[in-house]
Scaffold this motif. Structure first.
Motif, PDB file in Angstrom:
ATOM      1  N   ALA A  31     -52.058 -12.299  27.122  1.00 23.51           N
ATOM      2  CA  ALA A  31     -52.547 -12.012  28.478  1.00 23.51           C
ATOM      3  C   ALA A  31     -51.384 -11.983  29.465  1.00 23.51           C
ATOM      4  O   ALA A  31     -51.352 -11.159  30.389  1.00 23.51           O
ATOM      5  N   LEU A  32     -50.412 -12.866  29.279  1.00 24.62           N
ATOM      6  CA  LEU A  32     -49.240 -12.901  30.148  1.00 24.62           C
ATOM      7  C   LEU A  32     -48.451 -11.594  30.046  1.00 24.62           C
ATOM      8  O   LEU A  32     -48.008 -11.037  31.065  1.00 24.62           O
ATOM      9  N   ILE A  33     -48.274 -11.075  28.824  1.00 24.99           N
ATOM     10  CA  ILE A  33     -47.560  -9.807  28.628  1.00 24.99           C
ATOM     11  C   ILE A  33     -48.312  -8.660  29.293  1.00 24.99           C
ATOM     12  O   ILE A  33     -47.708  -7.769  29.913  1.00 24.99           O
ATOM     13  N   ASP A  34     -49.630  -8.671  29.209  1.00 25.61           N
ATOM     14  CA  ASP A  34     -50.431  -7.620  29.850  1.00 25.61           C
ATOM     15  C   ASP A  34     -50.245  -7.649  31.364  1.00 25.61           C
ATOM     16  O   ASP A  34     -50.070  -6.605  32.009  1.00 25.61           O
ATOM     17  N   GLY A  35     -50.271  -8.852  31.956  1.00 33.34           N
ATOM     18  CA  GLY A  35     -50.047  -8.959  33.388  1.00 33.34           C
ATOM     19  C   GLY A  35     -48.657  -8.513  33.785  1.00 33.34           C
ATOM     20  O   GLY A  35     -48.470  -7.824  34.794  1.00 33.34           O
ATOM     21  N   TYR A  36     -47.670  -8.885  32.982  1.00 33.65           N
ATOM     22  CA  TYR A  36     -46.289  -8.475  33.254  1.00 33.65           C
ATOM     23  C   TYR A  36     -46.156  -6.962  33.206  1.00 33.65           C
ATOM     24  O   TYR A  36     -45.547  -6.342  34.089  1.00 33.65           O
ATOM     25  N   LEU A  95     -48.820  -3.915  18.214  1.00 33.19           N
ATOM     26  CA  LEU A  95     -47.849  -2.973  17.660  1.00 33.19           C
ATOM     27  C   LEU A  95     -47.841  -1.667  18.446  1.00 33.19           C
ATOM     28  O   LEU A  95     -46.775  -1.131  18.790  1.00 33.19           O
ATOM     29  N   VAL A  96     -49.024  -1.148  18.741  1.00 35.69           N
ATOM     30  CA  VAL A  96     -49.127   0.093  19.528  1.00 35.69           C
ATOM     31  C   VAL A  96     -48.562  -0.113  20.930  1.00 35.69           C
ATOM     32  O   VAL A  96     -47.768   0.708  21.428  1.00 35.69           O
ATOM     33  N   ALA A  97     -48.944  -1.208  21.581  1.00 33.89           N
ATOM     34  CA  ALA A  97     -48.476  -1.463  22.947  1.00 33.89           C
ATOM     35  C   ALA A  97     -46.964  -1.601  22.987  1.00 33.89           C
ATOM     36  O   ALA A  97     -46.288  -0.934  23.781  1.00 33.89           O
ATOM     37  N   GLY A  98     -46.400  -2.471  22.131  1.00 31.22           N
ATOM     38  CA  GLY A  98     -44.951  -2.681  22.152  1.00 31.22           C
ATOM     39  C   GLY A  98     -44.178  -1.427  21.803  1.00 31.22           C
ATOM     40  O   GLY A  98     -43.175  -1.099  22.450  1.00 31.22           O
ATOM     41  N   GLY A  99     -44.646  -0.697  20.793  1.00 32.72           N
ATOM     42  CA  GLY A  99     -43.944   0.515  20.386  1.00 32.72           C
ATOM     43  C   GLY A  99     -43.903   1.562  21.482  1.00 32.72           C
ATOM     44  O   GLY A  99     -42.847   2.170  21.751  1.00 32.72           O
ATOM     45  N   LEU A 185     -40.594  -7.865  24.176  1.00 32.21           N
ATOM     46  CA  LEU A 185     -41.403  -9.079  24.317  1.00 32.21           C
ATOM     47  C   LEU A 185     -42.753  -8.934  23.617  1.00 32.21           C
ATOM     48  O   LEU A 185     -43.231  -9.861  22.958  1.00 32.21           O
ATOM     49  N   ALA A 186     -43.371  -7.758  23.768  1.00 35.19           N
ATOM     50  CA  ALA A 186     -44.670  -7.537  23.121  1.00 35.19           C
ATOM     51  C   ALA A 186     -44.532  -7.591  21.601  1.00 35.19           C
ATOM     52  O   ALA A 186     -45.315  -8.261  20.914  1.00 35.19           O
ATOM     53  N   LEU A 187     -43.539  -6.904  21.051  1.00 36.96           N
ATOM     54  CA  LEU A 187     -43.365  -6.884  19.601  1.00 36.96           C
ATOM     55  C   LEU A 187     -42.981  -8.248  19.057  1.00 36.96           C
ATOM     56  O   LEU A 187     -43.296  -8.575  17.903  1.00 36.96           O
TER      57      LEU A 187
END
Length: 412
Positions: A31-36, A95-99, A185-187
């Motif tokens: 959730a923190l990564i999504d907000g960032y 994986l999709v988001a970070g990539g 960070l996401a990956l």
């Protein structure tokens, strides 16, 4: 449906197993990564627009495409997670988001950036309903709503902290470096997601012994008399995100138009978010003891009453304006952050991700409509009192929808 037990009738819950606590922390980090990521784009937008010579306002399409991806992801991935398994869908989403966040750094045109942001939006949009369902599975049965509310605090915390980090680094690393950092960070969360379990196995009641996966998740949202409640929750989500994003988008601008310095008016936007974090955290203790629908409806109704009051007192003391902004954030934004907790409380275990996904996808549409409608109303040069009176109407509708569920639900 049986009535809820009295708050003092049950013993304090035992400490969660380490695996469950670990899983909830991982959900918080996602959730923190999504907000960032959400606020990161707004910070780097001026740098990208300057490099590519984009006219003012043209970057709005990139924002809209990102939100559209999140709408698609929340609905499709949420339903797929309930059907095929939450952890594997969460792994795919991250994986999709970070990539695609990483690929955003390679963009050579606005069209390329819009494509990568749409696809990364699907990933992060799909992660939110999945982590809501996973956090609920790993929480104590009588603490699910509170646990999901606290887990979801990662979104605004990530937006505020990530925005500060981005502002400090973007001149030195450039906008491409910011995207590389966000994607990395996401990956980096993938090994942590792989280590969590599908279910915390903390359930002790027959109601929570339902199958782990639903064969027809969307159909089950309206089964057993849940149809009207599903419509009301979706309506509330749309309305409350509409007014929330109207306030977040236009409150600083309106204050600046009334003579407040740009720095001070920008701080008003921060105060809205800070109030929202404080409100959601305080509400988590309330929903830990009772059904969340009544308290959230009351919270939204009080916030809706303050919105027009703010419109009639824009010109005046800065201290009073900031206090009102904080109080509105506490009640309206704080109430909005409890939407996943409402769905976790309302739906059975087998379709929790689908329920959260539907409400969040409909809410995301409201988050797109809110700023656009706000721009039309500001452009029409309505008196500020009338403008914010109109803005309060969606919050009252959301409060009424949730209040109706709170009134009818015990009668089952």
């Amino acid at each position: 449906m049986s009535s809820l037990p009295l708050a003092g009738a049950s013993r304090p819950p035992r400490a969660l197993p380490y695996a469950s606590r670990f899983s909830i922390v991982v959900c918080f980090l996602i959730a923190l990564i999504d907000g960032y990521d959400t606020l990161m784009l707004s910070f780097v937008a001026p740098l990208i627009s300057r490099e590519w010579g984009m006219p003012p306002g043209a970057f709005g399409k990139v924002f809209a495409v990102s939100f559209a991806g999140a709408v698609v992801g929340a609905l499709t991935v949420g339903a797929a997670a309930d059907r095929f398994g939450r952890r594997r869908l969460l792994l795919a989403s991250i994986l999709v988001a970070g990539g695609f966040i990483l690929l955003s750094a390679t963009s050579a045109s606005p069209e390329q950036l819009m494509l990568w942001r749409f696809l990364s939006g699907i990933g992060l949009g799909g992660a939110i309903p999945t982590i809501s369902a996973l956090a609920a599975e790993h929480a104590h049965p009588d603490q699910r709503s509170a646990t999901v509310s606290r887990m979801f605090l990662g979104f605004p915390i990530g937006a505020v902290a990530g925005g500060a980090i981005t502002a400090a680094l973007m001149q030195s690393v450039g906008w491409r470096g910011i995207f590389i950092g966000g994607g990395t960070l996401a990956l980096a969360l993938l090994p942590l997601v792989f280590a969590i379990s599908e279910s915390g196995r903390t359930s002790t009641t027959a109601a929570d012994a339902s199958p782990a996966h639903a064969r027809r998740p969307l159909a089950e949202l309206v089964a057993e008399g849940r149809g009207p409640g599903t419509v009301l929750i979706a309506t509330a989500a749309f309305m409350i995100l509409l007014v929330s994003y109207f306030l977040l988008s236009w409150t600083p601008s309106v204050l600046a138009m009334n003579g407040m310095s740009p720095q001070r008016s920008a701080l008003a936007g921060v105060m809205l978010n800070v109030g929202g974090v404080a409100g959601a955290f305080a509400m988590s203790f309330v929903v830990a003891r009772r059904s969340p629908f009544g308290p959230v409806a009351l919270c939204l109704a009080l916030g809706a009453a303050l919105v027009p009051f703010f419109g009639f007192h824009i010109v005046g003391s800065e201290v009073a304006a900031f206090c009102l902004v904080f109080a509105i954030g506490l009640l309206v934004i704080g109430g909005q952050m409890n939407i996943p907790a409402l769905c976790v409380h309302y739906y059975p275990a087998s379709v929790r991700a689908t329920g959260v996904g539907l409400s969040m996808s409909v809410g995301r549409i409201g988050s797109i409509v809110g700023p656009l409608v706000g721009g039309l109303l500001v452009g029409a040069k309505l008196p500020w009192g009338q403008l914010f009176l109109l803005a309060a109407i969606p919050a009252f509708i959301a409060a009424a929808a949730l209040g109706w569920i709170a009134y009818r639900k015990p009668r089952g």
